[in-house]
Design a protein around this motif. Structure first.
Motif, mmCIF file in Angstrom:
data_model
loop_
_atom_site.group_PDB
_atom_site.id
_atom_site.type_symbol
_atom_site.label_atom_id
_atom_site.label_comp_id
_atom_site.label_asym_id
_atom_site.label_seq_id
_atom_site.Cartn_x
_atom_site.Cartn_y
_atom_site.Cartn_z
ATOM 1 N N SER A 112 0.881 -1.276 -0.090
ATOM 2 C CA SER A 112 0.074 0.166 -0.220
ATOM 3 C C SER A 112 0.945 1.737 0.019
ATOM 4 C CB SER A 112 -1.317 0.196 0.931
ATOM 5 O OG SER A 112 -1.492 -1.335 0.924
ATOM 6 N N TYR A 113 1.733 1.320 0.451
ATOM 7 C CA TYR A 113 3.249 2.413 1.179
ATOM 8 C C TYR A 113 3.227 2.324 -0.702
ATOM 9 C CZ TYR A 113 7.553 4.660 2.138
ATOM 10 O OH TYR A 113 8.019 5.902 1.812
ATOM 11 N N SER A 114 3.893 1.409 -1.531
ATOM 12 C CA SER A 114 4.982 1.819 -2.451
ATOM 13 C C SER A 114 3.918 1.611 -3.602
ATOM 14 C CB SER A 114 5.420 0.005 -3.081
ATOM 15 O OG SER A 114 6.060 0.429 -2.408
ATOM 16 N N GLU A 115 2.520 2.054 -3.187
ATOM 17 C CA GLU A 115 1.660 2.077 -4.497
ATOM 18 C C GLU A 115 1.212 3.540 -4.576
ATOM 19 O OE1 GLU A 115 -2.325 -0.209 -3.665
ATOM 20 O OE2 GLU A 115 -1.094 -2.050 -4.975
ATOM 21 N N LEU A 116 1.079 3.945 -3.552
ATOM 22 C CA LEU A 116 0.663 6.116 -3.210
ATOM 23 C C LEU A 116 2.588 6.300 -3.062
ATOM 24 C CD1 LEU A 116 -1.147 7.409 -1.859
ATOM 25 C CD2 LEU A 116 -0.587 7.438 0.123
ATOM 26 N N CYS B 218 1.882 14.170 4.235
ATOM 27 C CA CYS B 218 0.923 15.159 3.588
ATOM 28 C C CYS B 218 -0.306 14.103 4.640
ATOM 29 C CB CYS B 218 0.205 14.226 2.536
ATOM 30 S SG CYS B 218 -1.645 14.849 1.293
ATOM 31 N N ARG B 219 -1.670 14.776 4.778
ATOM 32 C CA ARG B 219 -2.614 14.263 5.733
ATOM 33 C C ARG B 219 -3.463 13.735 4.877
ATOM 34 N NH1 ARG B 219 -4.513 19.294 9.271
ATOM 35 N NH2 ARG B 219 -2.960 20.790 9.504
ATOM 36 N N PHE B 220 -3.288 13.188 3.895
ATOM 37 C CA PHE B 220 -4.235 12.823 2.586
ATOM 38 C C PHE B 220 -3.211 11.236 2.901
ATOM 39 C CE2 PHE B 220 -5.815 16.788 0.061
ATOM 40 C CZ PHE B 220 -7.573 16.432 1.300
ATOM 41 N N GLY B 221 -2.071 11.055 2.736
ATOM 42 C CA GLY B 221 -1.155 10.310 2.072
ATOM 43 C C GLY B 221 -1.058 9.552 3.911
ATOM 44 N N HIS B 222 -1.349 10.226 4.609
ATOM 45 C CA HIS B 222 -0.998 9.365 5.966
ATOM 46 C C HIS B 222 -2.234 8.980 6.766
ATOM 47 C CE1 HIS B 222 0.025 8.923 10.122
ATOM 48 N NE2 HIS B 222 -1.179 9.396 11.092
ATOM 49 N N ASN B 223 -3.130 10.032 6.393
ATOM 50 C CA ASN B 223 -4.572 9.138 6.829
ATOM 51 C C ASN B 223 -4.802 7.648 5.798
ATOM 52 O OD1 ASN B 223 -8.026 8.862 7.087
ATOM 53 N ND2 ASN B 223 -6.867 10.172 8.323
ATOM 54 N N LEU B 224 -4.639 8.104 4.920
ATOM 55 C CA LEU B 224 -4.348 6.669 3.998
ATOM 56 C C LEU B 224 -4.222 5.573 4.292
ATOM 57 C CD1 LEU B 224 -5.372 8.433 0.674
ATOM 58 C CD2 LEU B 224 -7.247 7.167 1.608
ATOM 59 N N ALA C 94 -2.526 5.264 7.069
ATOM 60 C CA ALA C 94 -2.720 4.736 8.572
ATOM 61 C C ALA C 94 -4.374 3.801 8.445
ATOM 62 C CB ALA C 94 -3.275 5.331 9.650
ATOM 63 N N ARG C 95 -5.528 4.014 7.912
ATOM 64 C CA ARG C 95 -6.334 3.788 7.733
ATOM 65 C C ARG C 95 -6.074 1.994 6.833
ATOM 66 N NH1 ARG C 95 -10.073 6.686 3.418
ATOM 67 N NH2 ARG C 95 -10.434 8.642 5.252
ATOM 68 N N LYS C 96 -5.012 1.385 6.079
ATOM 69 C CA LYS C 96 -4.655 0.352 5.917
ATOM 70 C C LYS C 96 -4.113 -0.366 6.522
ATOM 71 C CE LYS C 96 -4.678 1.235 0.583
ATOM 72 N NZ LYS C 96 -4.798 1.500 -0.316
ATOM 73 N N ALA C 97 -3.483 0.106 7.616
ATOM 74 C CA ALA C 97 -2.161 -0.452 8.861
ATOM 75 C C ALA C 97 -3.529 -0.622 10.013
ATOM 76 C CB ALA C 97 -1.431 0.681 9.305
ATOM 77 N N LEU C 98 -4.619 0.062 10.444
ATOM 78 C CA LEU C 98 -5.486 -0.170 11.296
ATOM 79 C C LEU C 98 -6.317 -1.284 11.222
ATOM 80 C CD1 LEU C 98 -6.049 3.437 12.608
ATOM 81 C CD2 LEU C 98 -4.535 1.805 13.543
ATOM 82 N N ARG C 99 -6.433 -1.555 9.623
ATOM 83 C CA ARG C 99 -7.453 -1.933 9.374
ATOM 84 C C ARG C 99 -6.442 -3.646 8.757
ATOM 85 N NH1 ARG C 99 -8.325 -0.894 4.348
ATOM 86 N NH2 ARG C 99 -9.859 0.563 5.048
ATOM 87 N N ARG C 100 -5.405 -3.779 9.037
ATOM 88 C CA ARG C 100 -4.539 -4.520 8.907
ATOM 89 C C ARG C 100 -4.498 -5.093 10.425
ATOM 90 N NH1 ARG C 100 1.499 -3.229 10.034
ATOM 91 N NH2 ARG C 100 0.101 -3.132 11.580
#
Length: 426
Positions: A112-116, A409-415, A417-423
């Motif tokens: 997810s990090y690499s894709e972003l 970036c707040r957008f990037g960080h939020n996205l 963070a969502r994936k990390a917490l979903r994990r």
């Protein structure tokens, strides 16, 4: 791994050192961008005992020795070594074993990090997700971005002010010249202004011809202009005299750009505009701080050029129709890029918060800039309704998207963070 640690994106339960001691992260510490451990001043509870010190992060534990940390006193303050692979024990310089903890970053999160962050084939990799943010979240981040950009420009003016020993008019003159370059020729226009001190120009402010001769001579346009235009000949003679008088030398390789540009935007016209503004009584700062409406500021830059440039777009050939005054859109850009930052810088240096408020109000009253960058965010669901917002989007693109600083970036960080917490199932 640093990102996950810094933003606490790991599950806090069941953390333990490789030797079985329970770990609780009270404070992850401050990220270090210089030499030394990765995080300073962390607070970690290990085995029921509170430790205050530094944290070092490696993919492999053996990187500790490979990087020479065991012999570097700067790493004696490390209280926890965080690794992905526990392939050895590590020690400080005195032989003490450093507590070590395995922190796994699963492949999904790294993907997810690499894709972003690592995508270079897509202009805006996060575009499909931007519509998932609340209006409040978007507005809050855009406000911060707009102020970040506004203060960055104000800081540039303040650095000019320090260079010119507190001469506000000189600093504003250089900033105005840069803004008249309208992007393509901004660097060239700033270098041109820096090559001609305002106090030289003030000595001949009553002669429009003398001011134009200095600017066009320093810009290199008089030598590069062929033909027998009488006005060019007059400017050459005038410049020759003034260059000797003030020991002027044209800057090398200004690199003027003229391709894919409307004739009204040719650098000849922009240099002539700068000369017109400087001729006479140049007191732009004194005038701008007294203006109370954005309309006054816009119209200040829309005065028509007189004399030779009232009928010429370039040297030599007269225009087939009367030359237009500066367009309203161009004058608006000058207010955005020069006037608003100037008000902020002046207000900041003089402790006048009302000028900062005025600058923000004016940007919110002006229409949004129209360019491909603003259009890209509009397609992604973030429209720009005013110049304050379009400046925010430009800052987002230039300072975060293009250098791939998605983590900041707040957008990037939020996205992420969502994936990390979903994990973690949270």
């Amino acid at each position: 791994m640093q990102y996950v640690w810094q933003h606490r994106l790991l599950l806090q339960t069941d953390l333990a050192t490789v030797s079985g001691e329970r770990v609780s992260i009270v404070d992850p510490g401050t990220l270090n961008s210089d030499a030394g451990p990765d995080f300073f001043n962390a607070k970690i509870n290990i085995g029921g005992r509170m430790w205050a010190g530094d944290v070092e992060i490696h993919v492999r534990a053996s990187d500790w020795h490979r990087h020479g940390h065991d012999g570097n006193p700067a790493y004696d303050s490390v209280v926890l070594h965080v690794v992905d692979r526990d392939d050895c024990k590590v020690t400080r310089g005195n032989g003490e074993v450093v507590p070590q903890m395995v922190m796994k970053c699963v492949p999904d999160f790294h993907r997810s990090y690499s894709e972003l962050v690592d995508r270079s084939d897509i202009d805006l990799p996060c575009a499909p997700q931007l519509s998932t943010f609340s209006r409040l979240h978007i507005a809050d981040w855009l406000t911060s971005l707009a102020m970040e950009r506004l203060y960055a420009k104000a800081d540039h003016i303040l650095s000019l002010l320090d260079t010119y020993t507190g001469d506000w008019e000189q600093a504003a003159y250089v900033m105005l010249a840069r803004s008249l370059g309208f992007g393509k020729n901004s660097d060239a226009m700033e270098r041109l202004a820096r090559s001609v001190p305002l106090n030289f120009l003030r000595k001949h402010a009553d002669s429009h011809t003398a001011i134009e001769a200095i600017f066009f001579g320093q810009a290199g346009f008089l030598e590069s202009t062929a033909g027998a235009d009488p006005y060019v000949g007059q400017l050459r003679r005038e410049y020759g005299f003034l260059a000797r008088k003030f020991s002027l030398r044209p800057p090398e390789s200004l690199g003027w750009k003229m391709g894919r540009m409307r004739p009204q935007n040719f650098p000849y016209r922009r240099v002539a505009t700068l000369a017109s503004m400087v001729a006479g009584d140049f007191r732009i700062v004194a005038r701008l701080v007294k203006m109370h409406t954005v309309e006054e500021a816009v119209e200040y830059f829309r005065k028509p050029l007189e004399g030779y440039w009232a009928s010429h777009l370039t040297f030599g050939v007269p225009s087939s129709r009367p030359c237009e005054t500066m367009s309203r859109s161009s004058a608006t850009i000058l207010v955005i890029n020069a006037v608003a930052p100037l008000l902020v810088a002046y207000g900041d240096r003089h402790g006048d918060e009302s000028l900062v408020t005025r600058a923000v109000d004016w940007l919110q009253q002006l229409p949004a800039e129209s360019n491909s960058l603003v259009a890209m965010f509009d397609r992604a669901g973030i429209p720009a309704r005013d110049a304050f917002t379009s400046q925010a989007l430009i800052q987002l693109r230039r300072a975060y998207c293009e250098p791939h600083r998605c983590l900041y970036c707040r957008f990037g960080h939020n996205l992420l963070a969502r994936k990390a917490l979903r994990r973690e199932g949270l």
